[in-house]
Design an enzyme around this catalytic site. Structure first.
Site, PDB file in Angstrom:
ATOM      1  CG  ASP A   1      55.264 -31.301 -73.193  1.00  0.00           C
ATOM      2  OD1 ASP A   1      55.854 -30.244 -72.867  1.00  0.00           O
ATOM      3  OD2 ASP A   1      55.414 -31.823 -74.304  1.00  0.00           O
TER       4      ASP A   1
ATOM      5  CB  SER B   1      56.432 -41.122 -73.975  1.00  0.00           C
ATOM      6  OG  SER B   1      56.551 -40.872 -75.341  1.00  0.00           O
TER       7      SER B   1
HETATM    8  O1  PMV Z   1      50.787 -32.987 -79.095  1.00  0.00           O
HETATM    9  P1  PMV Z   1      51.050 -32.701 -77.658  1.00  0.00           P
HETATM   10  O2  PMV Z   1      50.197 -33.519 -76.735  1.00  0.00           O
HETATM   11  O3  PMV Z   1      52.494 -32.772 -77.315  1.00  0.00           O
HETATM   12  O4  PMV Z   1      50.580 -31.199 -77.390  1.00  0.00           O
HETATM   13  C1  PMV Z   1      51.068 -30.114 -78.170  1.00  0.00           C
HETATM   14  C2  PMV Z   1      50.512 -28.829 -77.652  1.00  0.00           C
HETATM   15  C3  PMV Z   1      50.948 -27.602 -78.454  1.00  0.00           C
HETATM   16  O5  PMV Z   1      50.371 -26.462 -77.811  1.00  0.00           O
HETATM   17  C4  PMV Z   1      50.414 -27.667 -79.865  1.00  0.00           C
HETATM   18  C5  PMV Z   1      52.457 -27.448 -78.501  1.00  0.00           C
HETATM   19  C6  PMV Z   1      53.094 -26.981 -77.211  1.00  0.00           C
HETATM   20  O6  PMV Z   1      54.296 -27.260 -77.030  1.00  0.00           O
HETATM   21  O7  PMV Z   1      52.441 -26.339 -76.386  1.00  0.00           O
END
Ligand code: PMV
Length: 324
Positions: free
Chosen positions: A156, A112
């Site tokens: 993300d 989000s």
């Molecule tokens: O926790 P999430 O869904 O935001 O995923 C984090 C993924 C990581 O590889 C641990 C951190 C990143 O920024 O890539």
């Protein structure tokens, strides 16, 4: 333009979390649960924010103070995105009213914060008629996340910006849209919010102590991600599933899984999924399962019985866009 409404998708990590922070690729997919953001020009130089999903009601400050002082948690990403946008693209003296609402809870780990950051940059570019490419939206949004959290690969942000299913390398060094056939994921929420920056820092500390052990795991994960890309492109769902299981084993070796995640994962496997893993940093948030269509219902039931909440999503959703 005086006002605009935009939306960006949430995301799930199919393969490669954690290793992606250290330069390895990951595969991320966007989901059809979205963050919506309305931005409106104001005649006074003020910033007002309403984000009821994260307990922000009529938060107001002078435009010149944006990004300064203690910021309420729920306002941080939108406010710093606004600050970064203004610094790079000075706007006229008018102020901005922003409101957000989301299809999904901020505790799911669907991204989000990233989705609201990308929505802010995109909406402001529309409102103030600044032409930005997807890569420019990504760069300014990624800078915003780094300004706030100091850590993160940006996967993300890429999912929220570009949508679809992406083969991604840190900082946007590679953002490759994978043209894949549709498949169904079963998503189970643990009920626990993961603290991503803290877990990322814990892995950093483990790697400082024992780089050989951790880098060996990351190298294995990299191989899994490369094979997974092939499997996805060929629509080989059994292979895709078995690689999810392998990836999960390495995440367990990193000790980022949790009792409840493993309980849901075991239940989904027993009910006939091709493969199952956690999605994201670990410690909570969601697990994802790939199941034959004939077993999808049984997998969903098994997750619920094991104490998880099934969240219905479609993968491969569209990136940031204007609504209406
Ligand atoms: O926790 P999430 O869904 O935001 O995923 C984090 C993924 C990581 O590889 C641990 C951190 C990143 O920024 O890539």
């Amino acid at each position: 333009m005086n006002q605009v409404t935009v939306s960006a998708p949430g995301k799930l990590v199919l393969f490669g979390e954690h290793a992606v922070v250290y330069g390895k690729p990951c595969i991320v997919t966007s989901v059809n649960q979205r963050m919506y953001l309305k931005a409106q020009k104001l005649s006074e130089p003020i910033f007002i924010l309403n984000a009821p999903d994260v307990s922000i009601k009529n938060y107001k400050k002078s435009l010149k103070d944006v990004g300064i002082g203690e910021l309420p948690k729920g306002a941080t990403f939108v406010e710093i995105a606004l600050k970064n946008f203004i610094e790079h693209h000075p706007i006229d003296t008018s102020g901005v009213y922003i409101s957000t609402y989301s299809d999904f809870k901020s505790t799911f780990g669907f991204g989000s914060s990233s989705a609201s950051t990308v929505c802010t940059i995109f909406a402001l570019s529309k409102l103030f008629d600044v032409k930005l490419s997807n890569k420019q939206i990504f760069d300014l949004s990624y800078k915003t996340v780094l300004d706030i959290q100091g850590v993160g690969s940006g996967f993300d942000i890429a999912a929220a910006t570009y949508g679809g299913t992406l083969f991604f390398v840190k900082g946007g060094q590679m953002i490759e849209q994978l043209s894949i056939s549709n498949y169904k994921l079963v998503v189970g929420y643990t009920g626990i919010k993961a603290d991503t920056p803290t877990i990322v820092k814990e892995i950093q500390a483990k790697r400082d102590k024992d780089p050989k052990f951790i880098d060996n795991i990351f190298n294995h994960i990299e191989q899994i991600v490369i094979q997974a890309k092939e499997a996805l492109l060929k629509n080989d769902l059994e292979k895709f599933g078995s690689l999810m299981d392998e990836n999960q084993t390495y995440l367990e070796n990193l000790r980022v899984s949790s009792k409840i995640l493993e309980r849901l994962i075991k239940a989904a496997r027993k009910a006939g999924a091709y493969g199952v893993k956690l999605s994201g940093a670990g410690g909570g948030d969601c697990m994802i399962a790939l199941a034959p269509l004939s077993k999808k219902r049984a997998v969903e039931d098994a997750i619920e019985k094991a104490g998880g909440q099934v969240i219905k999503v479609e993968v491969n959703a569209e990136g940031v866009k204007t609504e209406n």
